[in-house]
Structures are given as structure tokens and as C-alpha cells.
Design a protein around this motif. Structure first.
Motif, PDB file in Angstrom:
ATOM      1  N   ARG A 130      19.828 -34.143 -27.680  1.00  0.00           N
ATOM      2  CA  ARG A 130      18.236 -33.743 -28.492  1.00  0.00           C
ATOM      3  C   ARG A 130      17.858 -33.172 -29.648  1.00  0.00           C
ATOM      4  O   ARG A 130      18.790 -31.863 -29.409  1.00  0.00           O
ATOM      5  CB  ARG A 130      17.504 -32.948 -26.764  1.00  0.00           C
ATOM      6  N   THR A 131      17.602 -34.565 -30.299  1.00  0.00           N
ATOM      7  CA  THR A 131      17.710 -33.838 -32.109  1.00  0.00           C
ATOM      8  C   THR A 131      16.470 -34.097 -31.852  1.00  0.00           C
ATOM      9  O   THR A 131      15.259 -34.840 -31.377  1.00  0.00           O
ATOM     10  CB  THR A 131      18.973 -34.300 -32.726  1.00  0.00           C
ATOM     11  N   GLN A 132      15.901 -34.179 -33.002  1.00  0.00           N
ATOM     12  CA  GLN A 132      14.885 -34.205 -33.643  1.00  0.00           C
ATOM     13  C   GLN A 132      14.178 -35.320 -34.182  1.00  0.00           C
ATOM     14  O   GLN A 132      15.281 -34.988 -34.879  1.00  0.00           O
ATOM     15  CB  GLN A 132      13.525 -32.885 -34.031  1.00  0.00           C
ATOM     16  N   ASN A 146       4.280 -31.244 -46.829  1.00  0.00           N
ATOM     17  CA  ASN A 146       4.413 -32.378 -47.162  1.00  0.00           C
ATOM     18  C   ASN A 146       5.377 -32.715 -45.596  1.00  0.00           C
ATOM     19  O   ASN A 146       5.147 -34.197 -46.005  1.00  0.00           O
ATOM     20  CB  ASN A 146       5.093 -32.302 -48.476  1.00  0.00           C
ATOM     21  N   GLU A 147       5.960 -32.274 -45.507  1.00  0.00           N
ATOM     22  CA  GLU A 147       6.726 -33.199 -44.245  1.00  0.00           C
ATOM     23  C   GLU A 147       6.529 -32.991 -42.822  1.00  0.00           C
ATOM     24  O   GLU A 147       6.513 -33.635 -41.777  1.00  0.00           O
ATOM     25  CB  GLU A 147       8.348 -32.717 -44.394  1.00  0.00           C
ATOM     26  N   LEU A 148       5.907 -31.700 -42.702  1.00  0.00           N
ATOM     27  CA  LEU A 148       6.277 -31.576 -41.543  1.00  0.00           C
ATOM     28  C   LEU A 148       4.765 -31.303 -40.664  1.00  0.00           C
ATOM     29  O   LEU A 148       4.294 -30.732 -39.434  1.00  0.00           O
ATOM     30  CB  LEU A 148       6.804 -30.061 -41.212  1.00  0.00           C
ATOM     31  N   VAL A 158       2.737 -39.340 -28.919  1.00  0.00           N
ATOM     32  CA  VAL A 158       2.576 -38.271 -28.292  1.00  0.00           C
ATOM     33  C   VAL A 158       3.483 -37.900 -27.575  1.00  0.00           C
ATOM     34  O   VAL A 158       3.695 -37.728 -25.955  1.00  0.00           O
ATOM     35  CB  VAL A 158       1.837 -38.890 -26.579  1.00  0.00           C
ATOM     36  N   GLU A 159       4.286 -37.341 -28.306  1.00  0.00           N
ATOM     37  CA  GLU A 159       5.158 -36.554 -27.988  1.00  0.00           C
ATOM     38  C   GLU A 159       5.560 -35.214 -28.451  1.00  0.00           C
ATOM     39  O   GLU A 159       4.834 -34.665 -29.641  1.00  0.00           O
ATOM     40  CB  GLU A 159       6.922 -37.629 -28.272  1.00  0.00           C
ATOM     41  N   TYR A 160       6.054 -33.739 -28.022  1.00  0.00           N
ATOM     42  CA  TYR A 160       5.746 -32.767 -28.462  1.00  0.00           C
ATOM     43  C   TYR A 160       6.227 -32.467 -29.809  1.00  0.00           C
ATOM     44  O   TYR A 160       7.503 -33.402 -30.222  1.00  0.00           O
ATOM     45  CB  TYR A 160       6.783 -31.158 -27.275  1.00  0.00           C
ATOM     46  N   PRO A 161       6.205 -31.257 -30.532  1.00  0.00           N
ATOM     47  CA  PRO A 161       6.654 -31.213 -32.017  1.00  0.00           C
ATOM     48  C   PRO A 161       7.522 -30.984 -32.186  1.00  0.00           C
ATOM     49  O   PRO A 161       8.139 -30.568 -31.420  1.00  0.00           O
ATOM     50  CB  PRO A 161       5.836 -30.241 -32.764  1.00  0.00           C
ATOM     51  N   GLU A 191       4.391 -22.488 -22.990  1.00  0.00           N
ATOM     52  CA  GLU A 191       3.509 -21.651 -24.423  1.00  0.00           C
ATOM     53  C   GLU A 191       4.797 -21.612 -25.002  1.00  0.00           C
ATOM     54  O   GLU A 191       3.494 -21.235 -26.551  1.00  0.00           O
ATOM     55  CB  GLU A 191       3.852 -20.310 -23.240  1.00  0.00           C
ATOM     56  N   ASP A 192       5.695 -21.719 -25.111  1.00  0.00           N
ATOM     57  CA  ASP A 192       6.261 -22.159 -26.621  1.00  0.00           C
ATOM     58  C   ASP A 192       5.942 -23.449 -27.553  1.00  0.00           C
ATOM     59  O   ASP A 192       5.907 -22.923 -29.110  1.00  0.00           O
ATOM     60  CB  ASP A 192       7.950 -23.340 -26.232  1.00  0.00           C
ATOM     61  N   THR A 193       5.038 -24.156 -26.934  1.00  0.00           N
ATOM     62  CA  THR A 193       4.146 -25.440 -28.176  1.00  0.00           C
ATOM     63  C   THR A 193       3.364 -24.451 -29.573  1.00  0.00           C
ATOM     64  O   THR A 193       3.363 -24.460 -30.344  1.00  0.00           O
ATOM     65  CB  THR A 193       3.911 -26.263 -27.702  1.00  0.00           C
ATOM     66  N   ILE A 194       2.853 -23.920 -28.139  1.00  0.00           N
ATOM     67  CA  ILE A 194       1.283 -23.082 -29.225  1.00  0.00           C
ATOM     68  C   ILE A 194       1.535 -22.716 -30.529  1.00  0.00           C
ATOM     69  O   ILE A 194       1.907 -21.586 -31.268  1.00  0.00           O
ATOM     70  CB  ILE A 194       0.490 -22.445 -28.143  1.00  0.00           C
ATOM     71  N   PHE A 195       3.113 -21.809 -29.693  1.00  0.00           N
ATOM     72  CA  PHE A 195       3.793 -20.261 -30.766  1.00  0.00           C
ATOM     73  C   PHE A 195       5.211 -20.851 -31.753  1.00  0.00           C
ATOM     74  O   PHE A 195       4.707 -21.088 -32.717  1.00  0.00           O
ATOM     75  CB  PHE A 195       4.446 -19.197 -29.580  1.00  0.00           C
TER      76      PHE A 195
END
Length: 334
Positions: A130-132, A146-148, A158-161, A191-195
Motif C-alpha cells: 500500500r502506497t499513498q 500547496n500539495e497536501l 472518498v478514501e482516507y488521507p 482514531e488514527d485519521t483525526i490525529f
């Protein structure tokens, strides 16, 4: 002398996997670390295994506590950590031998707030890398804006950041403390996403080790991660509320669309979990109606442009938008 890295491992009923996890840290090519094992009220032999490790390696500390879930355990780790950097590992996962060496080298070289690598999803003989969908390399504060910022909370499809998994990151501990960054202890799911979104919002120096698959995420089929419950749905609602409170009034960037897409993702996730729940048809249909009628779900669709998804997903979103729960139930529930 203080360790360079504090490795925080929340532990709860993982006696079958704990050795693999801890041994993967002990086998790192980089050895200047401490391990903080937080026994979160385990009912099996996990607590005993933690104590056995502490007896044979002075770099290992154990905190025994009543069960309060992973967010609270990670916060305990932040408070107890003595290293310059801090890393979180889930106790049924493991890391490759070169992970910390490369991360520390790059973090020291560039004075980073945090650094992130990629991961492999593992299930028995199955492996998925899995890569981003962002470039690798160094990001200044201006680069991040500018990018993130455009994918800080949610991607357009509709995928996680990119920061959806905190376990693939190495954080500068002083950076977390200075910016008062910690986990919301009343949020027990996702909990990972909001942090991660808050971390990246405050970050001034970030590096992404793209295509370096150092972290091994173990997919446990017996996990409750994908099981619907009212507590899980309430946690989703809290996430949406916290995102609005934190990012809703930002003067640097308009995050309102990403917040809506995130709520859409959480809604789709909850509905998907209901589909596979063990409740009977009527109970599941009542759950679906309750979700579609929720004010936070209705609020998604005010001045809302459809995201970049497949036509099948667009149909499902339309059913949610117009609260056609009966048609949704007939087409989805079996």
C-alpha cells in the motif's frame, strides 16, 4: 542516556502475536530505543509476556492499566516517552529490520517533525503493498499547504488521507507536545485519521519514504474492526464533530468539502458494516433508516458536488442523499 526512539505498543489480548511484534523491534538494525508496552487490561497471557520481556531487556518498560482502549494507551505512551522520537505499533503487527535506521537518519538530517513510510497488508500468505497517492520526498510548510492540504482529511475519491495510519510514522516527540497533539480518548474507532490530519496541519517539515514498505499490517479476520455497533457509529459522529471544530474555521484553507466527504465515508462504512451484521433483515433496515435520517448525514448534501467515484457508488450515494432506505435495503441486504 536517553533513547533516540520511544516505541509505544498498546497491548490487549494478543498473546498469539505479541512475540512477533516485540521481536521485530528488538531485531532492528537501529538499537537506540526504548519499548513501552502498555498492557491495556488484557485477559489472556499478554500481560505476563510483557513482564517477561521487561525482565530480559532493560530497554523495555511495562505499564499495566485497566482497559481504556488504544487512544488512551497511546496517550499514556506519549506522556511516558523519553526518546527524541516516538513510534506507535499495533501489537498484532510487525516492522522490517531497517525501518528505524532509515527513518532516524532522514529525520536527523532534515530536522523533521515527522516522517512516514509505506506498509504491506498481510493475511496468511496474502501480501498487498500500500502506497499513498502523493509524491515521495521532502515537504516544507509551503509544500504541505500547496500539495497536501487538499487531501489532509479526505481524498476526493472518498478514501482516507495519506496519514491514515499513524503506525507508519516516526514523530518528533517535542513537536507533538509543543502543539498539544494527542488522541481523543473517547474516540475508539478510526482514531488514527483525526490525529494524523491534525499532525500534518501543524507540520513544518515532513518526509515521505514512498515505496519503502517497512510496516507489516496484519489483517485479522476475527477483528471487530469491521463490525457495526452503535458505539462505533457514535464514534464516527464524534470524529465528524471534532473535524468541524478543529478545521471548520481555518483561515489557511477551506476544509469544508473534505469534512463532508469524510462524513460520507464514515456513513458508507457504517452501512457496509450493517450489511454483513448478524441482525435480522428488519433490524438491519431500521439501523440503515436511522443512519440515513441522522442530521449529520443529511448535512453532507447541502451544496454538495458528487465526488470522483464509480457510477455504482454514485447510485448508493443518491440513495443516501434522498434517504431511500427501503430501496437501499432491497438492493443491498441479502
Amino acid at each position: 542516556m536517553l533513547p533516540k526512539i520511544s516505541v509505544v505498543i498498546p497491548v490487549y489480548n494478543v498473546e498469539n502475536y505479541l512475540h512477533r511484534c516485540v521481536d521485530s523491534v528488538l531485531n532492528q538494525s537501529f538499537q537506540d530505543f526504548e519499548i513501552i508496552l502498555i498492557d491495556d487490561g488484557s485477559k489472556d497471557k499478554s500481560g505476563k509476556i510483557c513482564d517477561e520481556y521487561a525482565q530480559i531487556d532493560k530497554r523495555i518498560r511495562v505499564i499495566h492499566k485497566e482497559n481504556a482502549r488504544v487512544s488512551a494507551a497511546r496517550n499514556d505512551g506519549i506522556k511516558s516517552a523519553k526518546g527524541k522520537y516516538i513510534s506507535f505499533i499495533d501489537s498484532d503487527d510487525w516492522i522490517d529490520p531497517g525501518m528505524y535506521q532509515e527513518m532516524v537518519n532522514k529525520a536527523e538530517e532534515l530536522d523533521l517533525d515527522f516522517i512516514m513510510c509505506d506498509y504491506k497488508k498481510r493475511e496468511n500468505n496474502y501480501e498487498f503493498k500500500r502506497t499513498q497517492p502523493i509524491r515521495g520526498g521532502y515537504y516544507s510548510k509551503e509544500d504541505i499547504k500547496n500539495e497536501l492540504f487538499q487531501c489532509l482529511i479526505m481524498l476526493e475519491d472518498v478514501e482516507y488521507p495519506p496519514t491514515n495510519s499513524n503506525c507508519v510514522c516516526l514523530f518528533n516527540l517535542l513537536f507533538l507536545i509543543t502543539n498539544n497533539l494527542s488522541y481523543d480518548e473517547d474516540i475508539h474507532y478510526d482514531e488514527d485519521t483525526i490525529f494524523g490530519s491534525k499532525v500534518l496541519y501543524h507540520t513544518t517539515k515532513f518526509y515521505y519514504l514512498k515505496n519503502h514498505y517497512y510496516y507489516n499490517y496484519f489483517y485479522n479476520q476475527n477483528s471487530t474492526t469491521n463490525t457495526y455497533s452503535e458505539k462505533r457509529w457514535n464514534s464516527f459522529l464524534k470524529i465528524n464533530e471534532r473535524l468541524i471544530n478543529f478545521f471548520g474555521n481555518s483561515i489557511e484553507f477551506d476544509f469544508s468539502r473534505q469534512i463532508k466527504i469524510n462524513m460520507l465515508y464514515l456513513t458508507l462504512s457504517a452501512l457496509g458494516q450493517i450489511k454483513y451484521s448478524k441482525n435480522d433483515w428488519k433490524e438491519r433496515s431500521n439501523m440503515i433508516e436511522e443512519i440515513m435520517e441522522h442530521p449529520q448525514v443529511k448535512g453532507i448534501f447541502k451544496d454538495f458536488k458528487f465526488p470522483d467515484v464509480s457510477w455504482k457508488m454514485k447510485v448508493i450515494i443518491l440513495l443516501i442523499k434522498y434517504r431511500m432506505f427501503r430501496l437501499y435495503c432491497l438492493s443491498v441486504l441479502r
